[in-house]
Design an enzyme around this catalytic site. Structure first.
Site, short mmCIF file in Angstrom:
data_model
loop_
_atom_site.label_atom_id
_atom_site.label_comp_id
_atom_site.label_asym_id
_atom_site.label_seq_id
_atom_site.Cartn_x
_atom_site.Cartn_y
_atom_site.Cartn_z
N ARG A 90 38.56 46.32 34.13
CA ARG A 90 39.36 45.57 33.16
C ARG A 90 39.14 44.73 31.94
O ARG A 90 39.14 43.37 31.97
CB ARG A 90 40.05 44.08 34.19
CG ARG A 90 38.98 43.52 35.52
CD ARG A 90 39.72 42.52 35.66
NE ARG A 90 39.11 41.51 36.82
CZ ARG A 90 39.69 40.49 37.58
NH1 ARG A 90 41.34 40.23 37.28
NH2 ARG A 90 39.15 39.92 37.76
N ASP A 244 25.98 42.99 40.29
CA ASP A 244 26.54 43.69 39.13
C ASP A 244 27.91 41.90 39.01
O ASP A 244 27.81 42.58 37.59
CB ASP A 244 27.73 44.64 39.78
CG ASP A 244 29.09 44.16 41.40
OD1 ASP A 244 28.56 44.03 42.07
OD2 ASP A 244 29.99 43.93 40.59
N ASN A 245 27.60 41.62 39.43
CA ASN A 245 27.63 39.87 39.03
C ASN A 245 26.14 38.94 38.04
O ASN A 245 26.55 38.50 37.78
CB ASN A 245 28.66 39.25 39.44
CG ASN A 245 30.05 40.08 39.88
OD1 ASN A 245 30.18 40.77 39.14
ND2 ASN A 245 30.26 39.48 41.06
N ASP A 254 30.76 36.24 35.24
CA ASP A 254 31.70 36.95 36.48
C ASP A 254 32.08 35.87 36.95
O ASP A 254 31.89 35.45 38.17
CB ASP A 254 30.71 38.22 36.69
CG ASP A 254 31.71 39.35 36.35
OD1 ASP A 254 31.77 39.20 34.87
OD2 ASP A 254 31.17 40.32 36.56
#
Ligand code: AMP
Ligand code: MG
Length: 488
Positions: A90, A244-245, A254
């Site tokens: 997103r 992934d953060n 994030d």
């Protein structure tokens, strides 16, 4: 710096989905300065097209044309388990401006959206916006937030909410998950390209070394060790430390169900969905270390370009061991300063640990306790220290204060100078959950004044600010705790 990699194994060129009838919710003047965005006297962009740009409704503004907005692919470990391919589900990267990447979070579906709608709600956008700017003002490396634009578009979460886009800025949004993706897909060409991009633009000192990929790993790992020590020092819990953060630049990225600890609990869990407490406050350092182990395995094929397979493994393993050493050294440095110890003495660490245990046992408010510590004169008697009254075990804390005051005697700074120095490291104002929540609730009724007010206060977290005393207080005990989860 531009994200220069292209190709459908790396990213998808995709335009944001238009956000209907957008309006400004908030804008950060200092983030605007960072990208050279000119504001009018009302603090809004001179070119009104910026509202449409940040809503994803146009790609041109001022004299800038963002010609190939994109979403990148990455993979990662979520809650300790390999999750396979993820990606910017997103977030759409518009492009580069003044050496910074400008990304729209909540700009609609991308090829990596999986089951998601590609949108973000006003609530989570306000939290990310305020916390990014607050962390920056605290001196903690972070992605920045330029603005929030809102819309009446309904969005389904646990209840119906409305859409918003938070525009984020960072020199790069490259994550550990990007490395893991190319390693998992055995795409060594891309893996090397990614590392080379970082070496050229962000780690040029490592590029000079023969063992540049090993050096790059060490540098990323040390930056993240320093970052997590800073988090601990202000009581910040990230909430979702999935690989992934985790930024390859050592930035906080994030923002989701993060939280600052109010009444101190060493094992505080800020994310309601984190039932096992994997990402609890006291676990953050070891979890970040674990993430660095993920990075080490992903980078193994690169280190093998310079060394034999056996040596590459041994070198990475040994480099990984530098993480806890760097973390401990940074943590000790930061906590010494929080207590007003500017000289190093044996026994300091034991004093710090005894204090944290006592704070935990009595659930003492982390931020206001450290802030108040600077007001204690060296000559005071422990029994006269008002802070002692907040502790359940008075004898225990009196004995701690006695040792603390004795320790302060050897500090060269006098009381006034020590207070000044301590107040530079112990913030008065942090983004407490209940403050964010109050601003969100007002904003959901179209009153954005509290978002602006919090932004102002949190941009000077170390300063005393007139008539803002209530913003420094912990939540009152009769206030229900704000539950924040991954749903945003
Ligand atoms: P997070 O836990 O917020 O870092 O998200 C994990 C992954 O899910 C990332 O790849 C996000 O891009 C993706 N994601 C989260 N929320 C949404 C959403 N509403 N729509 C599409 N993708 C999402
Ligand atoms: Mg994420």
């Amino acid at each position: 710096m531009p994200f220069t990699m292209r190709g459908n194994d790396v990213c998808s060129v995709i335009s944001p989905s238009p956000l209907p009838a957008p309006y400004w919710v908030a804008l950060s003047r200092s983030a605007a300065d960072l990208i050279g965005l000119r504001l009018n006297d009302a603090g809004m962009p001179q070119d009104p097209q910026w509202l449409q740009l940040l809503a994803g409704n146009t790609l041109s503004v001022d004299s800038i044309q963002f010609s190939d907005p994109l979403a990148t692919v990455y993979s990662g470990h979520q809650f300790g388990v390999w999750a396979g391919q993820l990606g910017d589900g997103r977030a759409i990267l518009l492009g580069d401006i003044h050496g910074q990447e400008l990304q729209l979070k909540g700009a609609g579906r991308t090829p990596y959206s999986r089951m998601g709608d590609g949108r973000a709600v006003l609530r989570s956008s306000i939290r990310e916006f305020l916390c990014s700017e607050a962390m920056h003002a605290l001196g903690i490396p972070t992605s920045r937030a330029l603005a929030i634009v809102g819309s009446k578009q309904p969005i389904r979460r646990e209840t119906m909410e409305t859409a918003a886009i938070c525009s984020r800025i960072a020199p790069s949004f490259i994550r550990i998950g990007h490395f893991e993706h190319f390693a998992a897909t055995q795409n060594i060409v891309r893996l090397k390209e990614l590392a080379d991009l970082l070496l050229t633009h962000f780690y040029p000192e490592c590029a000079k070394n023969q063992d540049q990929y090993l050096s790059l790993f060490k540098a990323i790992s040390l930056k993240n060790a320093q970052l997590v020590a800073k988090w601990q020092s202000v009581g910040f819990c990230h909430g979702v430390l999935n690989s992934d953060n985790i930024s390859a630049l050592g930035l906080t990225i994030d923002y989701g169900p993060f939280g600052f600890v109010d009444h101190f609990e060493i094992d505080h869990i800020c994310n309601h969905s984190d039932h096992a407490g994997r990402y609890a406050y006291h676990r953050q350092p070891q979890i970040m270390h674990w993430n660095m182990a993920c990075l080490a395995s992903a980078m193994l094929p690169l280190v093998e370009l310079d060394y034999s397979a056996e040596d590459a493994q041994a070198l990475l393993r040994s480099a990984l061991e530098d993480f806890p050493i760097e973390y401990a050294s940074q943590w000790q440095h930061l906590f010494r300063h929080k207590l007003g110890f500017f000289a190093e003495q044996d026994g300091d660490i034991e004093l710090i640990e005894r204090l944290l245990q006592a704070m935990h046992d009595s659930r003492i408010d982390f931020t206001s306790f450290f802030r108040s510590l600077s007001c204690i004169p060296k000559s005071m008697s422990p029994k006269d220290i008002a802070l002692r009254n907040d502790f359940l075990d008075r004898d225990g804390i009196d004995s701690w204060f006695q040792d603390y005051l004795a320790r302060l005697q050897i500090e060269a700074l006098d009381d006034a100078a020590r207070k000044l120095a301590m107040d530079q490291v112990n913030p008065k104002y942090i983004l407490r959950n209940h403050l964010a929540q109050a601003a969100i609730e007002k904003a959901q009724g179209d009153d954005f004044s509290e978002v602006t007010k919090l932004l102002q206060i949190l941009s000077r977290p170390y300063d005393e600010q007139l008539e803002c005393g209530i913003y420094a207080l912990p939540p009152s005990p009769d206030l229900n705790p704000v539950a924040v989860s991954c749903s945003s």
